[in-house]
Scaffold this active site. Sequence first.
Site, short mmCIF file in Angstrom:
data_model
loop_
_atom_site.label_atom_id
_atom_site.label_comp_id
_atom_site.label_asym_id
_atom_site.label_seq_id
_atom_site.Cartn_x
_atom_site.Cartn_y
_atom_site.Cartn_z
N HIS A 193 7.88 58.61 -11.82
CA HIS A 193 8.15 60.06 -11.40
C HIS A 193 9.53 60.52 -11.80
O HIS A 193 10.36 60.29 -11.17
CB HIS A 193 7.75 60.35 -10.07
CG HIS A 193 7.96 61.99 -9.58
ND1 HIS A 193 6.99 62.47 -9.13
CD2 HIS A 193 8.86 62.69 -9.75
CE1 HIS A 193 7.24 63.73 -8.61
NE2 HIS A 193 8.47 63.79 -9.41
N GLU A 205 6.18 68.12 -0.46
CA GLU A 205 7.44 68.09 -0.57
C GLU A 205 8.13 69.18 0.29
O GLU A 205 8.63 69.16 1.34
CB GLU A 205 7.98 68.07 -2.07
CG GLU A 205 9.63 67.85 -2.28
CD GLU A 205 9.74 68.41 -3.81
OE1 GLU A 205 8.90 68.88 -4.57
OE2 GLU A 205 10.98 67.82 -4.24
#
Length: 324
Positions: A9, A190
């Site tokens: 990521h 998130e």
Amino acid sequence: MSLLKAEIHCHIEGAADPDLVLRLAQKYDLDMGSIIKDGKYVWSDFTTFLKAYDRASSVFRTPDDYRLLTYDYFSKLADQNCIYGEIFGSSDHAALMGIGYNDLVEAMAAGIEDAKVQTGIEGRIIMTCVRHLGPESALAVAETIAENPHPMVTGFGMGGDERIFDVSEFAPAYAVAADAGLGLTAHAGEFAGAQSVRDCLDHLGVMRIGHGVRSIEDPELMARLRDENIVLEVCPGSNISLGVYDSFETHPLRMLHEAGVPVTINSDDPPFFHTTLNREYDLAANAFGFDDETINTFTRTALEAAFLDEPTRSKLLKRLETHS
Ligand code: ADE
Ligand code: ZN
């Protein structure tokens, strides 16, 4: 000997060193004074971070700029004992600078190949759509990937502002990407809560979640992630820097791991968050208290979840197992 690492990521424009951005800005006569001060990126919250990211991206104006950026990042990863990197490309950002999809992919692939020849590091590309540009743009990105297959583009993802648009609206884009045989991931959990993660599982069919840390807010979802082997691409330094959590003490990485949720360690947009993959691994040891064996488990999870052909995966897993 230091541990081997793998990362799944990281946004390629977000990995751009401020020095490289300033060098290209000078070449193109662009002013980066609003986002780089004293050689460091400056921003104050998620919204201004995304703006700074867009501004920095605007210095990459030719395929060769992208080749150089990608080469620079993979060389740095290899220097950190990283054996595999998966980077997010954004054809929307490149298109704004007049770079076409195939040129972008060829340039990124060339950067990875150059670094591989020099260091042995392996890499792949996940092409992303930008959530706040909306579902139609996302569908166009997915269709372009499907119509222009490339061996190094092995995944489809979505970054951007997860606070806007309903996840279900992106289902058509993900269906096209799934039909094209791509691995699927999306940023969720998130800035939005556990429901955003559940929505990605239900509507997009992802096998991985970018961040996903706020799954901790829902024990049923955690059990589902564990049972369905959905891998979280956790980026602890990014989470603290962007204020998702106040401190490493309150960050849920350890609780997720102890609940059996598969987790990995990643750098996201390293220089924006004043981090590196090395630092993220150091944090795993020194801020979260994981021992080497557990950290190796995170690396193994990253390789197992990588959007990668089986022979290369086996080769990398073997390297990890035989490293002492
Ligand atoms: N794009 C780049 N970094 C991101 C992040 N941390 N969240 C969402 N979109 C992003
Ligand atoms: Zn990200």
